[in-house]
Design a protein around this motif. Structure first.
Motif, PDB file in Angstrom:
ATOM      1  N   LEU A 127      42.844  59.814  51.462  1.00 55.21           N
ATOM      2  CA  LEU A 127      41.838  58.973  50.806  1.00 55.21           C
ATOM      3  C   LEU A 127      42.025  58.950  49.294  1.00 55.21           C
ATOM      4  N   ARG A 128      42.374  60.096  48.732  1.00 61.03           N
ATOM      5  CA  ARG A 128      42.606  60.156  47.287  1.00 61.03           C
ATOM      6  C   ARG A 128      43.780  59.284  46.879  1.00 61.03           C
ATOM      7  N   GLU A 129      44.854  59.348  47.668  1.00 61.55           N
ATOM      8  CA  GLU A 129      46.046  58.582  47.323  1.00 61.55           C
ATOM      9  C   GLU A 129      45.835  57.083  47.483  1.00 61.55           C
ATOM     10  N   LEU A 130      44.921  56.686  48.360  1.00 55.52           N
ATOM     11  CA  LEU A 130      44.673  55.257  48.564  1.00 55.52           C
ATOM     12  C   LEU A 130      44.149  54.577  47.300  1.00 55.52           C
ATOM     13  N   VAL A 131      43.443  55.309  46.477  1.00 57.88           N
ATOM     14  CA  VAL A 131      42.841  54.700  45.282  1.00 57.88           C
ATOM     15  C   VAL A 131      43.358  55.320  43.984  1.00 57.88           C
ATOM     16  N   SER A 132      44.264  56.254  44.082  1.00 54.51           N
ATOM     17  CA  SER A 132      44.730  56.972  42.887  1.00 54.51           C
ATOM     18  C   SER A 132      46.137  56.520  42.503  1.00 54.51           C
ATOM     19  N   PRO A 133      46.327  56.217  41.204  1.00 58.00           N
ATOM     20  CA  PRO A 133      45.307  56.087  40.154  1.00 58.00           C
ATOM     21  C   PRO A 133      44.540  54.776  40.311  1.00 58.00           C
ATOM     22  N   PRO A 134      43.208  54.810  40.191  1.00 53.05           N
ATOM     23  CA  PRO A 134      42.378  53.643  40.526  1.00 53.05           C
ATOM     24  C   PRO A 134      42.705  52.403  39.710  1.00 53.05           C
ATOM     25  N   LEU A 135      42.962  52.557  38.409  1.00 56.33           N
ATOM     26  CA  LEU A 135      43.257  51.392  37.582  1.00 56.33           C
ATOM     27  C   LEU A 135      44.569  50.732  37.983  1.00 56.33           C
ATOM     28  N   ASP A 136      45.576  51.551  38.297  1.00 59.02           N
ATOM     29  CA  ASP A 136      46.868  50.994  38.720  1.00 59.02           C
ATOM     30  C   ASP A 136      46.733  50.260  40.054  1.00 59.02           C
ATOM     31  N   THR A 137      45.965  50.845  40.983  1.00 57.32           N
ATOM     32  CA  THR A 137      45.769  50.206  42.281  1.00 57.32           C
ATOM     33  C   THR A 137      45.031  48.888  42.120  1.00 57.32           C
ATOM     34  N   LEU A 138      43.966  48.884  41.327  1.00 53.55           N
ATOM     35  CA  LEU A 138      43.204  47.655  41.104  1.00 53.55           C
ATOM     36  C   LEU A 138      44.053  46.603  40.411  1.00 53.55           C
ATOM     37  N   ARG A 139      44.814  47.035  39.406  1.00 55.05           N
ATOM     38  CA  ARG A 139      45.674  46.082  38.686  1.00 55.05           C
ATOM     39  C   ARG A 139      46.708  45.468  39.622  1.00 55.05           C
ATOM     40  N   TYR A 140      47.273  46.289  40.485  1.00 49.91           N
ATOM     41  CA  TYR A 140      48.272  45.802  41.420  1.00 49.91           C
ATOM     42  C   TYR A 140      47.692  44.737  42.340  1.00 49.91           C
ATOM     43  N   LEU A 141      46.519  45.010  42.903  1.00 51.48           N
ATOM     44  CA  LEU A 141      45.891  44.055  43.815  1.00 51.48           C
ATOM     45  C   LEU A 141      45.518  42.763  43.102  1.00 51.48           C
ATOM     46  N   LEU A 142      45.034  42.874  41.873  1.00 50.05           N
ATOM     47  CA  LEU A 142      44.645  41.678  41.124  1.00 50.05           C
ATOM     48  C   LEU A 142      45.854  40.815  40.778  1.00 50.05           C
ATOM     49  N   VAL A 143      46.937  41.446  40.343  1.00 56.43           N
ATOM     50  CA  VAL A 143      48.125  40.673  39.971  1.00 56.43           C
ATOM     51  C   VAL A 143      48.772  40.067  41.214  1.00 56.43           C
ATOM     52  N   GLN A 144      48.787  40.805  42.323  1.00 58.58           N
ATOM     53  CA  GLN A 144      49.337  40.268  43.567  1.00 58.58           C
ATOM     54  C   GLN A 144      48.574  39.029  44.019  1.00 58.58           C
ATOM     55  N   THR A 145      47.270  39.053  43.925  1.00 53.94           N
ATOM     56  CA  THR A 145      46.445  37.968  44.463  1.00 53.94           C
ATOM     57  C   THR A 145      46.098  36.896  43.442  1.00 53.94           C
ATOM     58  N   LEU A 146      46.404  37.119  42.171  1.00 56.87           N
ATOM     59  CA  LEU A 146      46.038  36.177  41.105  1.00 56.87           C
ATOM     60  C   LEU A 146      46.526  34.755  41.370  1.00 56.87           C
ATOM     61  N   PRO A 147      47.797  34.519  41.690  1.00 58.29           N
ATOM     62  CA  PRO A 147      48.242  33.131  41.866  1.00 58.29           C
ATOM     63  C   PRO A 147      47.595  32.423  43.057  1.00 58.29           C
ATOM     64  N   LEU A 148      46.928  33.161  43.917  1.00 54.71           N
ATOM     65  CA  LEU A 148      46.182  32.575  45.031  1.00 54.71           C
ATOM     66  C   LEU A 148      44.692  32.577  44.758  1.00 54.71           C
ATOM     67  N   ALA A 149      44.328  32.682  43.473  1.00 63.57           N
ATOM     68  CA  ALA A 149      42.923  32.672  43.038  1.00 63.57           C
ATOM     69  C   ALA A 149      42.122  33.786  43.708  1.00 63.57           C
ATOM     70  N   LEU A 150      42.767  34.936  43.961  1.00 63.59           N
ATOM     71  CA  LEU A 150      42.143  36.144  44.518  1.00 63.59           C
ATOM     72  C   LEU A 150      41.671  35.983  45.959  1.00 63.59           C
ATOM     73  N   VAL A 151      42.000  34.867  46.590  1.00 64.05           N
ATOM     74  CA  VAL A 151      41.550  34.616  47.967  1.00 64.05           C
ATOM     75  C   VAL A 151      41.976  35.704  48.947  1.00 64.05           C
ATOM     76  N   PRO A 152      43.210  36.259  48.869  1.00 70.18           N
ATOM     77  CA  PRO A 152      43.603  37.279  49.858  1.00 70.18           C
ATOM     78  C   PRO A 152      42.683  38.487  49.912  1.00 70.18           C
ATOM     79  N   LEU A 153      41.961  38.748  48.831  1.00 70.13           N
ATOM     80  CA  LEU A 153      41.073  39.905  48.813  1.00 70.13           C
ATOM     81  C   LEU A 153      39.936  39.761  49.820  1.00 70.13           C
TER      82      LEU A 153
END
Length: 547
Positions: free
Chosen positions: A283-309
């Motif tokens: 569970l710790r590794e799933l969100v650690s480091p939290p900022l890097d994980t969040l940034r990764y998800l946002l950049v991955q989904t950005l060109p699709l207007a965040l819809v994949p989230l």
């Protein structure tokens, strides 16, 4: 494009938009890859794949001294790189053999052509998939999102990676499932796990998605999951250990060391069991480091207007490979948006978005949302350019601001040509030690190791052999050493080695051009070259900053 225009005209404009986007992606990608090879931006991994495929044409498939230098025998056992080392012990990639004839025909230019073309073709297959479910304008914009995604562009502009084959095969599989075309399903499902030892998990994800979203096809879902997951287990625990111990002694330890504790080796099955037994660490590794994980998800989904989230289909299709990246550590950050690992997530993310839009098409007809989406694609492109992925845009973007490290395009071109002139004195089949930027130019040979970390290798009989030639781009190390500690350390180590060899007379200078030095074993150094190298090194001492 206006939604209220006649349907036929809207379809033609949508198709034209897709072809324009694909054409721009292909042309820009090929030009930048040509530029990377020309100005020495291509690096070690590019050389590994070129040597692997070149050796395959010569009758020794998947052998590589460059890969051997990364093996546990060398890294942990202090052995020398070996000529007969099979890369299949590090990464099981049989599909790569398809490109052996092309490398024999086009040499170093084959791999950039393959990578850019395959990713470009994947976008066109994504468009075909989207057209089966969505209106043309929406399908076109999803395709443009693919070509404008940082997670697609970044690794495509970098060194060749076997994972560039993944998106096309994944979209082909889903297209076959949609059309119920058996040959497409069989071809894609058979080839997908053979891309790399871990890509079978994508088939498991497709199986889970089918079982959840199309329950009547559960036998096919079970077959895909069993084939993909079973192949991963078989390859990592049975087949790869036949070639080397790299999986258990190096990659499992480096990537999942937080789970295995003090063990010096572990199989993939053992790691899986250890992960499941330690849910708190998981569970710790799933969100650690939290900022890097969040940034990764946002950049991955950005060109699709965040819809994949918010797409269940996207999470089902990309969930397993994303989980692997979140749980892993390593020398390369698996959550880097510009590295090859994004190709594990991208196919499920984009195809899952297609299925989400099937039930939410009304949102696309809102002009404000379309404007936001187009702006998101533009922002993704801007972030990609500013990030200068894999130094592909260093002719525009400085590599460092403080201290300033930037070389004008004509200077880069001139230096690349100087390197080629210097390397021209090395015979085609001679053994060589070269530093990273020169590796791709010298990879079409049996024995090549990375300088300054190695100057010798083991031949097929296991005998230690010093390399016949050494090539080092001191100018490159000196330039980047002003800002980057790793390059600075390599520069100092390389200079020390070169000076020692010249003083002992074991190697002599055969070429010196714009800071690129080529040494031959046992050759004398001309007086003029000796003075030139001393002058260059004295100049370089003031160019690199202390640690």
């Amino acid at each position: 494009m206006p939604i209220d225009m006649p349907p036929d005209k809207r379809t033609r404009q949508a198709q034209r938009l897709v072809w324009i986007a694909a054409g721009v992606f292909l042309v820009v990608g090929l030009l930048l890859q040509w530029w990377r090879l020309s100005v020495l931006t291509a690096s070690y991994d590019q050389g590994i794949f070129l040597q692997v495929l070149h050796n395959g044409w010569r009758g020794h498939p998947f052998e590589s001294t460059l890969s051997s230098q990364l093996s546990t025998n060398v890294v942990h056992g202090d052995e020398l790189p070996a000529v007969g080392y099979h890369r299949l012990g590090q990464h099981f990639t049989p599909v790569l053999a398809l490109w052996i004839p092309l490398v024999a025909l086009l040499g170093p230019w084959a791999l950039p052509l393959v990578q850019v073309s395959l990713v470009c073709g994947a976008g066109l297959l994504l468009h075909r998939l989207a057209l089966l479910r969505l209106e043309p304008a929406l399908a076109a914009l999803i395709t443009c999102s693919f070509y404008g995604a940082n997670a697609v562009i970044g690794p495509t502009w970098g060194n060749f990676t076997d994972l560039c084959q993944l998106p096309l095969l994944f979209f082909l599989l889903l297209l076959g499932l949609e059309r119920r075309c058996r040959w497409q399903i069989l071809l894609a499902a058979a080839a997908l796990p053979l891309v790399r030892e871990d890509t079978g998990v994508l088939l498991v994800g497709v199986g889970i998605w089918l079982a959840v979203r199309q329950r009547q096809r559960w036998p096919l879902a079970l077959a895909l999951a069993a084939w993909g997951g079973g192949w991963v287990v078989l390859v990592t625990n049975v087949l790869m250990p036949l070639f080397s111990e790299d999986t258990s002694r190096r990659f499992m330890v480096e990537n999942f060391g937080q789970y295995i504790g003090d063990r010096d080796q572990a199989s993939s099955l053992q790691v899986l069991l250890l992960v499941l037994r330690q849910p708190l660490i998981l569970l710790r590794e799933l969100v650690s480091p939290p900022l890097d994980t969040l940034r990764y998800l946002l950049v991955q989904t950005l060109p699709l207007a965040l819809v994949p989230l918010v797409s269940i289909d996207a999470w089902l299709l990309m969930g397993l490979p994303l989980l692997g990246l979140l749980l892993a550590h390593g020398t390369n950050n698996p959550l880097s948006i510009n590295l090859r690992y994004t190709f594990l997530v991208v196919p499920g993310l984009f195809s899952g978005t297609v299925y989400w839009w099937q039930n939410h098409g009304g949102l696309f007809h809102r002009r404000r949302f379309r404007a936001v989406w187009i702006g998101a694609i533009g922002l993704s492109l801007l972030l990609t350019v500013v990030a200068n992925p894999n130094r592909s845009l260093s002719f525009l973007i400085p590599d460092s601001i403080q201290p300033w490290v930037h070389q004008a395009p004509w200077e880069k071109w001139s230096h690349g040509q100087a390197a080629r002139r210097a390397l021209a004195v090395i015979p085609a089949d001679a053994s060589v030690a070269a530093n990273t930027p020169l590796v791709p130019l010298l990879a079409r040979r049996e024995a090549l190791v990375r300088f300054p970390y190695a100057q010798a290798y083991r031949d097929r009989q296991g005998r230690e052999q010093p390399v016949e030639w050494i090539a080092v781009d001191l100018d490159w190390l000196q330039r980047y050493g002003a800002a980057f500690a790793g390059d600075r350390q390599q520069y100092r180590k390389a200079v020390k080695r070169v000076q020692q060899m010249l003083e002992k007379g074991t190697y002599g200078i055969r070429a010196l051009d714009d800071g690129v030095v080529v040494l031959e074993r046992g050759a004398p150094t001309r007086k003029g070259d000796s003075q030139d190298i001393k002058t260059f090194l004295r100049t370089g001492e003031s160019g690199t900053t202390p640690d």
